[in-house]
Design an enzyme around this catalytic site. Structure first.
Site, PDB file in Angstrom:
ATOM      1  N   SER A 122      -1.746  40.641  29.719  1.00 39.99           N
ATOM      2  CA  SER A 122      -1.416  39.300  29.235  1.00 39.99           C
ATOM      3  C   SER A 122      -1.172  38.385  30.426  1.00 39.99           C
ATOM      4  O   SER A 122      -0.752  38.840  31.497  1.00 39.99           O
ATOM      5  CB  SER A 122      -0.153  39.356  28.371  1.00 39.99           C
ATOM      6  OG  SER A 122       0.343  38.057  28.099  1.00 39.99           O
ATOM      7  N   ASN A 124      -4.973  49.436  24.280  1.00 40.75           N
ATOM      8  CA  ASN A 124      -4.688  48.195  23.556  1.00 40.75           C
ATOM      9  C   ASN A 124      -3.345  48.210  22.831  1.00 40.75           C
ATOM     10  O   ASN A 124      -2.750  47.159  22.620  1.00 40.75           O
ATOM     11  CB  ASN A 124      -5.816  47.927  22.554  1.00 40.75           C
ATOM     12  CG  ASN A 124      -5.448  46.874  21.533  1.00 40.75           C
ATOM     13  OD1 ASN A 124      -5.420  45.685  21.828  1.00 40.75           O
ATOM     14  ND2 ASN A 124      -5.147  47.318  20.307  1.00 40.75           N
ATOM     15  N   ASP A 142       0.240  58.650  18.920  1.00 35.91           N
ATOM     16  CA  ASP A 142       1.461  57.920  19.242  1.00 35.91           C
ATOM     17  C   ASP A 142       1.483  57.798  20.761  1.00 35.91           C
ATOM     18  O   ASP A 142       1.741  58.781  21.464  1.00 35.91           O
ATOM     19  CB  ASP A 142       2.682  58.683  18.741  1.00 35.91           C
ATOM     20  CG  ASP A 142       3.999  57.986  19.072  1.00 35.91           C
ATOM     21  OD1 ASP A 142       3.979  56.999  19.845  1.00 35.91           O
ATOM     22  OD2 ASP A 142       5.047  58.439  18.587  1.00 35.91           O
ATOM     23  N   ASP A 187      -1.009  39.627  13.735  1.00 35.90           N
ATOM     24  CA  ASP A 187       0.295  39.700  13.072  1.00 35.90           C
ATOM     25  C   ASP A 187       1.443  39.835  14.064  1.00 35.90           C
ATOM     26  O   ASP A 187       2.595  39.578  13.726  1.00 35.90           O
ATOM     27  CB  ASP A 187       0.323  40.823  12.037  1.00 35.90           C
ATOM     28  CG  ASP A 187       0.141  42.206  12.638  1.00 35.90           C
ATOM     29  OD1 ASP A 187      -0.022  42.315  13.871  1.00 35.90           O
ATOM     30  OD2 ASP A 187       0.151  43.184  11.867  1.00 35.90           O
ATOM     31  N   ASN A 232      -6.185  50.138  14.573  1.00 30.13           N
ATOM     32  CA  ASN A 232      -6.211  49.994  13.116  1.00 30.13           C
ATOM     33  C   ASN A 232      -6.114  48.546  12.623  1.00 30.13           C
ATOM     34  O   ASN A 232      -6.312  48.281  11.439  1.00 30.13           O
ATOM     35  CB  ASN A 232      -5.075  50.811  12.481  1.00 30.13           C
ATOM     36  CG  ASN A 232      -3.701  50.309  12.894  1.00 30.13           C
ATOM     37  OD1 ASN A 232      -3.351  50.410  14.065  1.00 30.13           O
ATOM     38  ND2 ASN A 232      -2.934  49.778  11.960  1.00 30.13           N
ATOM     39  N   LYS A 233      -5.821  47.603  13.534  1.00 32.50           N
ATOM     40  CA  LYS A 233      -5.678  46.209  13.079  1.00 32.50           C
ATOM     41  C   LYS A 233      -5.861  45.261  14.254  1.00 32.50           C
ATOM     42  O   LYS A 233      -5.915  45.672  15.416  1.00 32.50           O
ATOM     43  CB  LYS A 233      -4.293  45.987  12.450  1.00 32.50           C
ATOM     44  CG  LYS A 233      -3.139  46.226  13.416  1.00 32.50           C
ATOM     45  CD  LYS A 233      -1.800  45.995  12.740  1.00 32.50           C
ATOM     46  CE  LYS A 233      -0.654  46.222  13.728  1.00 32.50           C
ATOM     47  NZ  LYS A 233       0.668  45.950  13.114  1.00 32.50           N
ATOM     48  N   TYR A 244       8.461  42.135  27.518  1.00 34.98           N
ATOM     49  CA  TYR A 244       7.001  42.072  27.394  1.00 34.98           C
ATOM     50  C   TYR A 244       6.386  41.646  28.717  1.00 34.98           C
ATOM     51  O   TYR A 244       5.391  42.217  29.168  1.00 34.98           O
ATOM     52  CB  TYR A 244       6.645  41.076  26.289  1.00 34.98           C
ATOM     53  CG  TYR A 244       5.168  40.973  25.988  1.00 34.98           C
ATOM     54  CD1 TYR A 244       4.528  41.944  25.232  1.00 34.98           C
ATOM     55  CD2 TYR A 244       4.418  39.897  26.459  1.00 34.98           C
ATOM     56  CE1 TYR A 244       3.175  41.852  24.946  1.00 34.98           C
ATOM     57  CE2 TYR A 244       3.070  39.793  26.184  1.00 34.98           C
ATOM     58  CZ  TYR A 244       2.455  40.775  25.425  1.00 34.98           C
ATOM     59  OH  TYR A 244       1.110  40.677  25.162  1.00 34.98           O
TER      60      TYR A 244
END
Length: 306
Positions: free
Chosen positions: A172, A94, A67, A264, A18-19, A230
């Site tokens: 990452s 993602n 979810d 963001d 969605n973003k 992370y």
């Protein structure tokens, strides 16, 4: 869209669509005539994102709630894909969480604070203003690692129904084994011949227990910098990628580091645009038949997991 109308077209699922990078991945795949199932946990935001893509001319984008941390939600998505398309050609995991909170002074525009800083300096500034708690670490592992696993397990039969199934796990460079402080942990995570998914699950629990008890460094985990959970979550994702590629050689299964992108999640401090980051992910998802599997892509180049 009925099964007959899409049987010759590739079907893709994008989590966290969605973003940011996820939305741009949806856009780029749709531009290449791929039918895209855009998923998001927030129904309002997911629906709005799909509508925005429709308004841009990409009509073959479908929203479905997901979810990733809930196996029943992943199973519901699998039922939807089965009924609507009968197969899945591309799964892009993602959706993710950073596992930290940035304390930002909102009285000064962020662009003024970051003016004149290069990407490395912006990242250092963000790290200096970030804190992480055990609860955030737990959420990070639940979404990043277990979420990837839940969605993949639910959709795996549909990927196997494809003539050329692709699985891309967004990872990452922070998941590289160089960030671990102990050689034993590095060796175990790099020994893909003996590594198992059950052991990855156990390692996630051991990490959280050591996080809670202040034993990260003594037990070999990342311990000297921020974004500890992370880093571990992405290293576990990389291990999961390699195990799945070994277990399912008919599929193309890879990890991708899209770069330090302006989204963001990092207060737009990155050096690349979401479009540039998404380009690497889409490139890997559309590699020619017979391409590499079980590898780590740093942007669009194969790189070591260490």
């Amino acid at each position: 869209m009925e099964k007959s109308a899409t049987s010759e077209r590739r079907i893709a699922v994008v989590t966290g669509g969605n973003k940011g990078i996820g939305l741009e991945v949806c856009r780029q795949l749709a531009s290449k005539e791929v039918v895209v199932v855009l998923t998001a946990r927030d129904e309002k935001r997911g629906t709005e994102a799909a509508r925005a893509l429709h308004a841009s001319g990409f009509s073959d984008v479908v929203y479905h709630n997901l979810d990733v941390s809930d196996p029943s939600s992943a199973a519901c998505l699998a039922g939807f894909i089965e009924n609507k398309f009968g197969k899945l050609d591309i799964l892009i995991n993602n959706a993710g969480a950073i596992g930290a909170t940035a304390e930002i002074d909102t009285t000064t525009p962020l662009q003024d604070v970051l003016a004149g800083k290069n990407a490395t300096e912006r990242l250092q500034w963000l790290l200096q203003h970030s804190t992480e708690t055990y609860e955030e670490a737990e959420e990070c592992l639940r979404i990043n690692y277990f979420g990837t696993k839940y969605v993949t397990e639910a959709l795996l039969p549909l990927l196997q129904a494809s003539s050329d199934g692709r699985l891309v796990n967004v990872s990452s460079n922070y998941g590289l084994l160089r960030y671990f402080s102990g050689e034993d942990v590095k060796l175990e995570l790099n020994n893909v011949e003996n590594l198992t998914i059950q052991r990855l699950d156990e390692m996630s629990r051991l990490f959280l227990n050591d996080y809670k008890n202040g034993q990260l460094k003594s037990h070999g985990w990342p311990a000297d910098a921020e974004y500890l959970a992370y880093k571990v979550s992405k290293a576990l994702i990389n291990g999961y990628t390699r195990i799945m590629a070994k277990n399912f050689p008919a599929l193309r299964i890879n990890s991708v580091h899209p770069g330090y992108c302006m989204t963001d999640i990092n207060y737009d401090t990155g050096e690349l645009t979401a479009e540039e980051g998404a380009g690497s992910i889409v490139m890997v998802s559309l590699l020619p038949v017979g391409g590499p599997t079980g590898v780590f892509f740093y942007h669009d180049e194969v790189a070591p997991f260490v």
